[in-house]
Every structure is written in C-alpha cells, then in structure tokens.
Motif scaffolding. Structure first.
Motif, PDB file in Angstrom:
ATOM      1  N   SER A  10       0.240  -0.840   0.054  1.00  0.00           N
ATOM      2  CA  SER A  10       0.199   0.012   0.045  1.00  0.00           C
ATOM      3  C   SER A  10       0.707   1.310  -0.045  1.00  0.00           C
ATOM      4  CB  SER A  10      -0.940   0.109   0.996  1.00  0.00           C
ATOM      5  OG  SER A  10       0.313   0.214   2.180  1.00  0.00           O
ATOM      6  N   ARG A  11       1.692   1.018   0.654  1.00  0.00           N
ATOM      7  CA  ARG A  11       3.038   2.108   0.404  1.00  0.00           C
ATOM      8  C   ARG A  11       4.463   1.954   0.615  1.00  0.00           C
ATOM      9  NH1 ARG A  11       2.355   3.732   6.872  1.00  0.00           N
ATOM     10  NH2 ARG A  11       2.671   2.505   7.959  1.00  0.00           N
ATOM     11  N   GLY A  12       5.286   3.226   0.123  1.00  0.00           N
ATOM     12  CA  GLY A  12       6.648   2.726   0.450  1.00  0.00           C
ATOM     13  C   GLY A  12       6.991   2.013  -0.705  1.00  0.00           C
ATOM     14  N   VAL A 179      19.115   3.381   2.257  1.00  0.00           N
ATOM     15  CA  VAL A 179      18.456   3.980   3.042  1.00  0.00           C
ATOM     16  C   VAL A 179      17.057   4.944   1.723  1.00  0.00           C
ATOM     17  CG1 VAL A 179      18.074   6.535   4.272  1.00  0.00           C
ATOM     18  CG2 VAL A 179      19.898   4.416   4.660  1.00  0.00           C
ATOM     19  N   LEU A 180      15.996   4.561   1.955  1.00  0.00           N
ATOM     20  CA  LEU A 180      15.121   5.066   1.132  1.00  0.00           C
ATOM     21  C   LEU A 180      13.864   5.944   1.928  1.00  0.00           C
ATOM     22  CD1 LEU A 180      15.714   1.729   0.426  1.00  0.00           C
ATOM     23  CD2 LEU A 180      13.441   1.841  -0.372  1.00  0.00           C
ATOM     24  N   ASP A 181      13.744   6.640   0.960  1.00  0.00           N
ATOM     25  CA  ASP A 181      12.830   7.895   1.207  1.00  0.00           C
ATOM     26  C   ASP A 181      11.013   7.474   1.858  1.00  0.00           C
ATOM     27  OD1 ASP A 181      11.610  10.536   2.003  1.00  0.00           O
ATOM     28  OD2 ASP A 181      11.953  10.894  -0.275  1.00  0.00           O
ATOM     29  N   THR A 182      11.094   7.051   2.440  1.00  0.00           N
ATOM     30  CA  THR A 182       9.421   5.833   3.223  1.00  0.00           C
ATOM     31  C   THR A 182       9.307   7.159   4.666  1.00  0.00           C
ATOM     32  OG1 THR A 182      10.942   4.336   4.008  1.00  0.00           O
ATOM     33  CG2 THR A 182      10.102   4.216   1.801  1.00  0.00           C
ATOM     34  N   GLY A 183       8.211   6.288   4.959  1.00  0.00           N
ATOM     35  CA  GLY A 183       8.051   7.428   5.847  1.00  0.00           C
ATOM     36  C   GLY A 183       8.207   6.532   7.935  1.00  0.00           C
ATOM     37  N   MET A 184       8.719   5.033   7.175  1.00  0.00           N
ATOM     38  CA  MET A 184      10.344   4.262   8.234  1.00  0.00           C
ATOM     39  C   MET A 184      10.633   5.859   8.153  1.00  0.00           C
ATOM     40  SD  MET A 184      12.327   1.157   8.777  1.00  0.00           S
ATOM     41  CE  MET A 184      10.552   0.204   8.479  1.00  0.00           C
ATOM     42  N   GLN A 185      11.624   6.615   7.308  1.00  0.00           N
ATOM     43  CA  GLN A 185      12.451   7.513   7.711  1.00  0.00           C
ATOM     44  C   GLN A 185      11.955   8.716   8.324  1.00  0.00           C
ATOM     45  OE1 GLN A 185      15.985   7.248   7.073  1.00  0.00           O
ATOM     46  NE2 GLN A 185      15.001   4.896   6.494  1.00  0.00           N
ATOM     47  N   GLU A 186      11.019   8.646   8.046  1.00  0.00           N
ATOM     48  CA  GLU A 186      10.266  10.427   9.385  1.00  0.00           C
ATOM     49  C   GLU A 186      10.025  10.006  10.209  1.00  0.00           C
ATOM     50  OE1 GLU A 186       6.862  11.620   7.108  1.00  0.00           O
ATOM     51  OE2 GLU A 186       7.536  11.052   5.486  1.00  0.00           O
ATOM     52  N   GLN A 187       9.411   8.685  10.834  1.00  0.00           N
ATOM     53  CA  GLN A 187       9.527   8.546  12.405  1.00  0.00           C
ATOM     54  C   GLN A 187      11.037   8.632  12.711  1.00  0.00           C
ATOM     55  OE1 GLN A 187       8.949   3.768  12.512  1.00  0.00           O
ATOM     56  NE2 GLN A 187       8.967   3.745  14.420  1.00  0.00           N
ATOM     57  N   ILE A 188      12.094   7.947  12.205  1.00  0.00           N
ATOM     58  CA  ILE A 188      13.728   8.059  12.315  1.00  0.00           C
ATOM     59  C   ILE A 188      14.168   9.068  12.818  1.00  0.00           C
ATOM     60  CG2 ILE A 188      16.155   7.136  11.938  1.00  0.00           C
ATOM     61  CD1 ILE A 188      14.577   5.018  10.588  1.00  0.00           C
ATOM     62  N   ARG A 189      13.477  10.205  12.084  1.00  0.00           N
ATOM     63  CA  ARG A 189      14.162  11.510  12.029  1.00  0.00           C
ATOM     64  C   ARG A 189      13.571  12.767  13.562  1.00  0.00           C
ATOM     65  NH1 ARG A 189      13.686  10.905   6.351  1.00  0.00           N
ATOM     66  NH2 ARG A 189      11.895  13.171   6.179  1.00  0.00           N
ATOM     67  N   ASP A 200      20.710  11.810  14.040  1.00  0.00           N
ATOM     68  CA  ASP A 200      21.559  13.220  13.606  1.00  0.00           C
ATOM     69  C   ASP A 200      22.002  12.222  12.283  1.00  0.00           C
ATOM     70  OD1 ASP A 200      20.856  14.877  15.605  1.00  0.00           O
ATOM     71  OD2 ASP A 200      23.110  14.717  16.352  1.00  0.00           O
ATOM     72  N   LYS A 201      22.803  11.456  11.473  1.00  0.00           N
ATOM     73  CA  LYS A 201      22.852  11.284  10.554  1.00  0.00           C
ATOM     74  C   LYS A 201      21.437  10.958   9.661  1.00  0.00           C
ATOM     75  CE  LYS A 201      24.513   6.215   9.842  1.00  0.00           C
ATOM     76  NZ  LYS A 201      25.265   5.151  10.537  1.00  0.00           N
ATOM     77  N   PHE A 202      20.669  10.373  10.325  1.00  0.00           N
ATOM     78  CA  PHE A 202      19.356  10.171   9.295  1.00  0.00           C
ATOM     79  C   PHE A 202      19.010  11.620   8.727  1.00  0.00           C
ATOM     80  CE2 PHE A 202      20.516   6.181  10.416  1.00  0.00           C
ATOM     81  CZ  PHE A 202      20.000   5.190   9.858  1.00  0.00           C
ATOM     82  N   VAL A 203      18.825  12.109  10.119  1.00  0.00           N
ATOM     83  CA  VAL A 203      18.508  13.886   9.471  1.00  0.00           C
ATOM     84  C   VAL A 203      19.347  14.458   8.151  1.00  0.00           C
ATOM     85  CG1 VAL A 203      17.895  16.283   9.977  1.00  0.00           C
ATOM     86  CG2 VAL A 203      17.232  14.347  11.404  1.00  0.00           C
ATOM     87  N   ALA A 204      20.275  13.699   8.771  1.00  0.00           N
ATOM     88  CA  ALA A 204      21.992  14.775   6.606  1.00  0.00           C
ATOM     89  C   ALA A 204      21.193  13.806   5.702  1.00  0.00           C
ATOM     90  CB  ALA A 204      23.481  14.307   7.893  1.00  0.00           C
ATOM     91  N   PRO A 214      12.009   5.329  -3.925  1.00  0.00           N
ATOM     92  CA  PRO A 214      11.718   4.103  -3.907  1.00  0.00           C
ATOM     93  C   PRO A 214      11.727   3.247  -5.259  1.00  0.00           C
ATOM     94  CG  PRO A 214      11.055   5.102  -1.979  1.00  0.00           C
ATOM     95  CD  PRO A 214      11.647   5.955  -2.584  1.00  0.00           C
ATOM     96  N   ALA A 215      10.787   3.652  -6.208  1.00  0.00           N
ATOM     97  CA  ALA A 215      10.861   3.495  -7.256  1.00  0.00           C
ATOM     98  C   ALA A 215      12.042   3.364  -8.100  1.00  0.00           C
ATOM     99  CB  ALA A 215      10.161   5.031  -8.077  1.00  0.00           C
TER     100      ALA A 215
END
Length: 225
Positions: A10-12, A179-189, A200-204, A214-215
């Motif tokens: 459904s996503r990501g 490391v993909l641009d997904t909702g999980m990354q938002e949670q991590i940041r 901080d590394k994931f924010v960067a 993802p595509a």
C-alpha cells in the motif's frame, strides 16, 4: 501469467514494487496489506494485518490461491515495522511481539504456505525477502527490528538449503535496499537522540538528498530477480 504476491503493497517500497510489476505485460499482483492504494485491472488486494497472527493464519488461503496458468510465481516479503524506537529495558513487552510478528513470524508463515501450496508447480518459483543493513550490525534503539531482520536472513538461508536438497528449483533471496525515502525514515528523523544515537546521521540523509527513490530501487530489485 506471472504472479507476484507482495506484502506491504500500500505504500513505500512495496507500492513501488507492485506498480513496477504492473508496468510489465502478463503480470498479476496480489497485494497484501491493511489498505488498498492501487487501482489496476491486474491488481488484487488481500486485506490483512500482518501483526495479527491469528488472522494471518486464518486467511492465508486467500493469498495463495491456485494459479494453474502461472508462468512464474514470486513472493516478496516486503512489509516491515521498526516499531517503537527505544532501548531494551525501557519498552513495553508488546513492542517485541508486534515487531517480530510483522518482520519474522508472518513472513515465515507466508513462505511456508507458498512452498506448500505451490509444491507441485513446475514453473519458476521465487521468494524475495527485503532485509536491512541493520540485520548485520548493532543499532541502538532498533533491537527488535535488527534482530527480527537478522532472523529473517537466517531463515532464508535455511529455506534455500532445504529447497536445494529437495531439488525443487525454488530460489530464496534476500536484499537490503539501503536507505529509502519512506515513512519509516520520517519516524527515525523524529526520534530523540537518547533513544537512537544515530538520528543526526539520518536527518542529514534527508537534508542532503541522499535518500533513495523507492521507484528506482524497485526497478533495480525486479531486474535482479
């Protein structure tokens, strides 16, 4: 017809994989997720919450229906959860049940049923498990995620050995997509660095535009199958 069963469609990355498959002719996608976000004539949604193991067990027959016309059958265990980020000893016990059910127990049941239901098929059969670099190293705050992904890797190796010994021709692969641009990354940041020292590394990664699309990753993964 080439059939793809994809969890977390459904996503990501899961949605990107499903959409990329559907761009190819003679393909059908069975998407396993709580919600349907794809509308396509060759997309068939199977609503399922992979954290609810009793529901998974009761509804597996709807996911792995007979496909006598199959030119190939592919199961992609993509769905995964990071769960609550935090240190062991500071988390509710339910966190571990949730993470391990989605990341390990449900995929194990899906693989078991895929292999059982399609044991008599002679067409190419493939299982692809989406893993993570976190399966290979210690990541503070991600203990359940890391451990469940490492266990999925070990399970994949064992299943491949069993299929080789049986001479079935079934291929079992694991891929770490990066490391993909997904909702999980938002949670991590949005995590406090006291719960995850690498925030901080994931924010960067995000601010410096280093997150993979993802595509694009989906195209690379499918081309490797």
């Amino acid at each position: 017809m080439h059939y793809y069963i994809i969890t977390g469609a459904s996503r990501g990355l899961g949605k990107a994989l499903a959409e990329e498959v559907l761009r190819q002719p003679d393909t059908t996608v069975i998407g396993v997720s709580r919600h349907a976000t794809i509308e396509h004539a060759r997309y068939h949604h199977r609503p399922l919450d992979l954290s609810d193991i009793l529901a998974v067990e009761a509804n597996l027959y709807t996911v792995f229906a007979p496909h006598p016309d199959a030119a190939s059958l592919t199961l992609i265990n993509n769905a995964a959860v990071l769960g609550q980020i935090g240190y062991v000893g500071e988390l509710p016990n339910e966190h571990f049940t949730f993470a391990f059910n989605v990341n390990l127990v449900a995929p194990a049941m899906l693989m078991n049923t895929f292999l059982s239901n399609y044991a008599d098929m002679t067409c190419p059969r493939t299982i692809l498990n989406i893993s993570s670099g976190a399966a290979q190293r210690a990541v503070d705050g991600w203990a359940a995620y890391s451990a469940s992904k490492a266990a999925l890797d070990a399970l994949s190796r064992a299943i491949q050995k069993e299929q080789d010994l049986r001479g079935t021709g079934v291929r079992v692969q694991t891929i770490s997509p990066g490391v993909l641009d997904t909702g999980m990354q938002e949670q991590i940041r949005n995590t406090d660095n006291r719960q995850f020292s690498e925030v901080d590394k994931f924010v960067a990664f995000h601010t410096e535009d280093k997150l993979a699309d993802p595509a694009e990753v989906a195209r690379k993964i499918l081309s490797s199958l």
